[in-house]
Scaffold this motif. Structure first.
Motif, PDB file in Angstrom:
ATOM      1  N   ASP A 145      42.199  45.547  28.988  1.00  0.00           N
ATOM      2  CA  ASP A 145      42.097  46.116  30.338  1.00  0.00           C
ATOM      3  C   ASP A 145      40.683  46.602  30.656  1.00  0.00           C
ATOM      4  OD1 ASP A 145      44.767  45.645  30.791  1.00  0.00           O
ATOM      5  OD2 ASP A 145      45.403  47.627  30.095  1.00  0.00           O
ATOM      6  N   ASN A 146      39.751  46.260  29.779  1.00  0.00           N
ATOM      7  CA  ASN A 146      38.339  46.624  29.973  1.00  0.00           C
ATOM      8  C   ASN A 146      38.125  48.132  29.898  1.00  0.00           C
ATOM      9  OD1 ASN A 146      35.958  45.149  30.156  1.00  0.00           O
ATOM     10  ND2 ASN A 146      35.650  45.715  32.301  1.00  0.00           N
TER      11      ASN A 146
ATOM     12  N   ASN B  30      25.366  45.803  35.453  1.00  0.00           N
ATOM     13  CA  ASN B  30      25.539  46.043  34.020  1.00  0.00           C
ATOM     14  C   ASN B  30      26.293  44.856  33.425  1.00  0.00           C
ATOM     15  OD1 ASN B  30      27.592  47.830  31.843  1.00  0.00           O
ATOM     16  ND2 ASN B  30      25.369  47.829  31.599  1.00  0.00           N
ATOM     17  N   ASP B  31      25.898  44.437  32.204  1.00  0.00           N
ATOM     18  CA  ASP B  31      26.541  43.284  31.573  1.00  0.00           C
ATOM     19  C   ASP B  31      27.947  43.588  31.084  1.00  0.00           C
ATOM     20  OD1 ASP B  31      24.360  41.684  32.022  1.00  0.00           O
ATOM     21  OD2 ASP B  31      23.420  42.138  30.089  1.00  0.00           O
ATOM     22  N   GLN B  32      28.300  44.866  30.943  1.00  0.00           N
ATOM     23  CA  GLN B  32      29.634  45.220  30.449  1.00  0.00           C
ATOM     24  C   GLN B  32      30.145  46.434  31.229  1.00  0.00           C
ATOM     25  OE1 GLN B  32      31.497  43.501  27.700  1.00  0.00           O
ATOM     26  NE2 GLN B  32      32.875  44.536  29.115  1.00  0.00           N
ATOM     27  N   ILE B  33      30.676  46.195  32.413  1.00  0.00           N
ATOM     28  CA  ILE B  33      31.178  47.283  33.255  1.00  0.00           C
ATOM     29  C   ILE B  33      32.600  47.618  32.830  1.00  0.00           C
ATOM     30  CG2 ILE B  33      31.756  47.978  35.601  1.00  0.00           C
ATOM     31  CD1 ILE B  33      29.599  46.119  36.619  1.00  0.00           C
ATOM     32  N   LEU B  34      32.830  48.872  32.459  1.00  0.00           N
ATOM     33  CA  LEU B  34      34.135  49.342  32.010  1.00  0.00           C
ATOM     34  C   LEU B  34      34.909  49.964  33.167  1.00  0.00           C
ATOM     35  CD1 LEU B  34      33.029  51.029  28.661  1.00  0.00           C
ATOM     36  CD2 LEU B  34      34.056  48.758  28.948  1.00  0.00           C
ATOM     37  N   THR B  35      36.210  49.872  33.080  1.00  0.00           N
ATOM     38  CA  THR B  35      37.056  50.441  34.133  1.00  0.00           C
ATOM     39  C   THR B  35      36.915  51.950  34.196  1.00  0.00           C
ATOM     40  OG1 THR B  35      38.653  48.647  33.872  1.00  0.00           O
ATOM     41  CG2 THR B  35      39.441  50.644  34.958  1.00  0.00           C
ATOM     42  N   ASN B  36      36.753  52.600  33.045  1.00  0.00           N
ATOM     43  CA  ASN B  36      36.691  54.067  33.039  1.00  0.00           C
ATOM     44  C   ASN B  36      35.307  54.613  33.397  1.00  0.00           C
ATOM     45  OD1 ASN B  36      36.167  52.795  30.537  1.00  0.00           O
ATOM     46  ND2 ASN B  36      36.391  54.708  29.411  1.00  0.00           N
TER      47      ASN B  36
ATOM     48  N   GLU C 232      34.379  45.612  45.273  1.00  0.00           N
ATOM     49  CA  GLU C 232      34.512  44.612  44.225  1.00  0.00           C
ATOM     50  C   GLU C 232      35.000  45.287  42.964  1.00  0.00           C
ATOM     51  OE1 GLU C 232      31.849  41.460  41.569  1.00  0.00           O
ATOM     52  OE2 GLU C 232      30.898  42.782  43.023  1.00  0.00           O
ATOM     53  N   HIS C 233      36.027  44.706  42.334  1.00  0.00           N
ATOM     54  CA  HIS C 233      36.542  45.227  41.067  1.00  0.00           C
ATOM     55  C   HIS C 233      36.918  44.039  40.180  1.00  0.00           C
ATOM     56  CE1 HIS C 233      38.569  47.407  37.993  1.00  0.00           C
ATOM     57  NE2 HIS C 233      39.800  47.107  38.398  1.00  0.00           N
ATOM     58  N   ARG C 234      36.225  43.924  39.044  1.00  0.00           N
ATOM     59  CA  ARG C 234      36.464  42.852  38.071  1.00  0.00           C
ATOM     60  C   ARG C 234      36.356  41.483  38.725  1.00  0.00           C
ATOM     61  NH1 ARG C 234      41.202  44.681  33.967  1.00  0.00           N
ATOM     62  NH2 ARG C 234      40.146  43.081  32.723  1.00  0.00           N
ATOM     63  N   GLY C 235      35.344  41.330  39.600  1.00  0.00           N
ATOM     64  CA  GLY C 235      35.068  40.059  40.237  1.00  0.00           C
ATOM     65  C   GLY C 235      35.914  39.745  41.451  1.00  0.00           C
TER      66      GLY C 235
END
Length: 541
Positions: free
Chosen positions: A339-340, A431-437, A488-491
């Motif tokens: 879930d990232n 950012n190359d690794q955007i987290l949900t939290n 935008e969220h997760r593309g």
């Protein structure tokens, strides 16, 4: 001329006469403003070829000039006084910018302790219809601040006020600072000016008179949200929001902030803040903030923010700072990674520019407000011992990040008491690794009306809050509103929106807010059963 001008400020309108004929009307002026007006009026006449024009007399509601004969004019040079050398230096500005160059010199002197600076002809040679010569700028006496006289109910905190308003004793008098006093007092938020400031000059000393009243600026706010059908087993779920702001602590401009928000079952946020102006007697302020966000039983995010900055204008400030953010999984398992969601820490450095009243409610006469911030930082994802190490193989563990946020508020008057209010905010996160939290949270009375508090997650977004307001007092109004969010969220790009009507009522003890809103999105259709009721009351003390 100084003696003639000293009493002129009492008139509401002043008529200007040239050779006995009225030419224009100008607002009433104090002695410094009269001195400046006379300089610029004569400069314009001299530039037109009336090289022997001058000031005749000044009365409370009239100023008389004479023009004299007109010549073809050529001003060769400008003599500017050099205080360090105690002599005049000749200077030849470009002809097309001569008048603006002289005005700039006059303004510079008036802002550096010489409010009665004046210009005069040093010498004039007349041949046939041609006049040739150069001008001299005479700075006049040096004037410094001597004292500040408080006429209203405000009598405490004098030392802080002198520093905040730049009226320190023995500091050179500045005409710009004096003219900006109403704005400088407005930015303090806990004071209001009953009448325009006044100033008296005597023996090279300036005494400033201020008639100030206290303004209720500390506040306590409570918001109740009724969310039908949102909690299992309950027809209605009640959310809560508490906000306490204490202003002007110890009569020194310090502020304290406490905000708590329960926006869903087992989800809440907490904000603490402390603001200290003129830290260690410098021109810098210091702002320390703590933020905590708990999302049900999924994750916990904490951040510490240390910000400093300084004023760059009557209502603007530039700021820079450091922020440390940490995210922790509450019930870690491998599904979090899918879930990232992950444990992380980041160190972020920021710089920005903002209007000091950006967060305040806008009334009928409020000007344009703005804020912008650039953040650069490094983020590290930590391996949780409760999750298999192989689950992290697909993640970028160490990355650089860039975040840009901006916002603006403005009011367009449509009729006398009808106005269009627009509030826009946006964010760009790279950012190359955007987290949900670590995403921005949107939804609720403060952002997107018609949805639950913090309902949406967004990495990039643009939010528009458009209102038609019908004012019946300075801050009280009825409103029809339309909120549009592009996010935008997760593309995935989506366009949730909300609309409705409400009331904002400013009372002697606080501000009451009521909004009835319906939200629509790709997953949530327009349905009367989803209407949200937002009720809030901000108590002022």
């Amino acid at each position: 001329m100084i003696l003639l001008c000293a009493h002129l400020g009492a008139a509401q309108r002043v008529t200007v006469y040239l050779d006995g004929q009225p030419t224009t009307e100008v607002p009433g002026m104090d002695s410094v403003e009269v001195s400046r007006f006379v300089n610029l009026y004569l400069l314009r006449l001299w530039n037109q070829g009336f090289v022997f024009s001058g000031l005749d007399s000044v009365f409370s509601d009239r100023i008389y000039f004479h023009a004299g004969e007109k010549y073809r004019n050529e001003i060769d040079q400008l003599a500017v006084y050099d205080a360090e050398q105690d002599t005049f230096q000749l200077w030849k500005p470009k002809k097309q910018s001569f008048q603006s160059a002289v005005q700039k010199q006059l303004t510079t002197y008036a802002d550096k302790g010489h409010p009665f600076v004046r210009i005069t002809w040093d010498s004039v040679q007349v041949k046939d219809d041609m006049a040739k010569g150069f001008l001299r700028i005479i700075p006049g006496p040096l004037v410094v601040y001597d004292s500040m006289v408080l006429l209203g109910e405000v009598q405490k905190g004098r030392a802080f006020l002198q520093t905040a308003l730049h009226l320190e004793v023995d500091k050179p008098f500045s005409e710009r600072t004096f003219q900006n006093l109403p704005k400088s007092i407005a930015r303090l938020q806990y004071l209001e000016m009953k009448r325009p400031p006044d100033v008296a000059f005597e023996h090279g000393k300036a005494t400033v008179f201020l008639d100030l009243d206290k303004r209720k600026s500390s506040s306590f706010e409570g918001v109740v949200g009724l969310l039908p059908g949102q909690s299992a087993g309950n027809g209605v779920m009640v959310t809560g929001f508490l906000d306490l702001q204490l202003a002007n602590l110890f009569q020194s401009g310090k502020r304290f902030l406490f905000t708590w928000n329960r926006f869903a079952d087992e989800s809440q946020s907490l904000d603490l803040g402390y603001y200290h102006p003129f830290f260690l007697s410098s021109k810098l302020f210091l702002d320390v903030d703590f933020h905590l966000l708990k999302q049900d039983t999924t994750f916990l995010t904490q951040s510490w923010n240390l910000t400093s900055g300084t004023n760059i204008g009557p209502m603007s400030e530039v700021f820079f700072g450091y922020e440390h953010v940490s995210g922790t999984l509450i019930s870690p398992d491998e599904s979090n990674i899918r879930d990232n969601l992950a444990d992380f820490t980041s160190s972020q450095y920021m710089i920005g520019l903002r209007d000091v009243l950006y967060g305040q409610e806008m009334g009928m006469k409020s000007p344009f407000r703005y804020q912008a911030r650039l953040v650069l930082g490094e983020k590290n994802i930590s391996k949780n011992p409760s999750i298999d190490k192989g689950a992290y193989d697909t993640l970028h563990r160490q990355t650089s990040m860039l975040r840009v946020t901006a916002g603006a508020k403005y009011l367009i008057r449509l009729k006398k008491r009808t106005a269009l209010h627009h509030h826009w905010e946006g964010q760009l996160l790279v950012n190359d690794q955007i987290l949900t939290n670590e995403l921005a949270r949107m939804g609720g009375l403060k952002t997107l009306r018609g949805f639950n508090e913090n309902f949406f997650y967004a990495s990039n977004y643009a939010l528009s809050r458009l209102e038609i307001r019908q004012y019946f007092e300075e801050y009280s109004h009825f409103m029809l509103f339309y909120d549009q969010l592009l996010m935008e969220h997760r593309g995935v790009v989506s366009y949730p929106r909300g609309f409705g009507a409400g009331l904002s009522l400013d009372t002697s003890n606080g501000l009451f807010t009521f909004a009835l809103a319906m939200g629509m999105s790709r997953q949530i259709p327009a349905d009367p059963a989803n209407i949200k009721i937002h009720i809030g009351y901000t108590s002022k003390f």
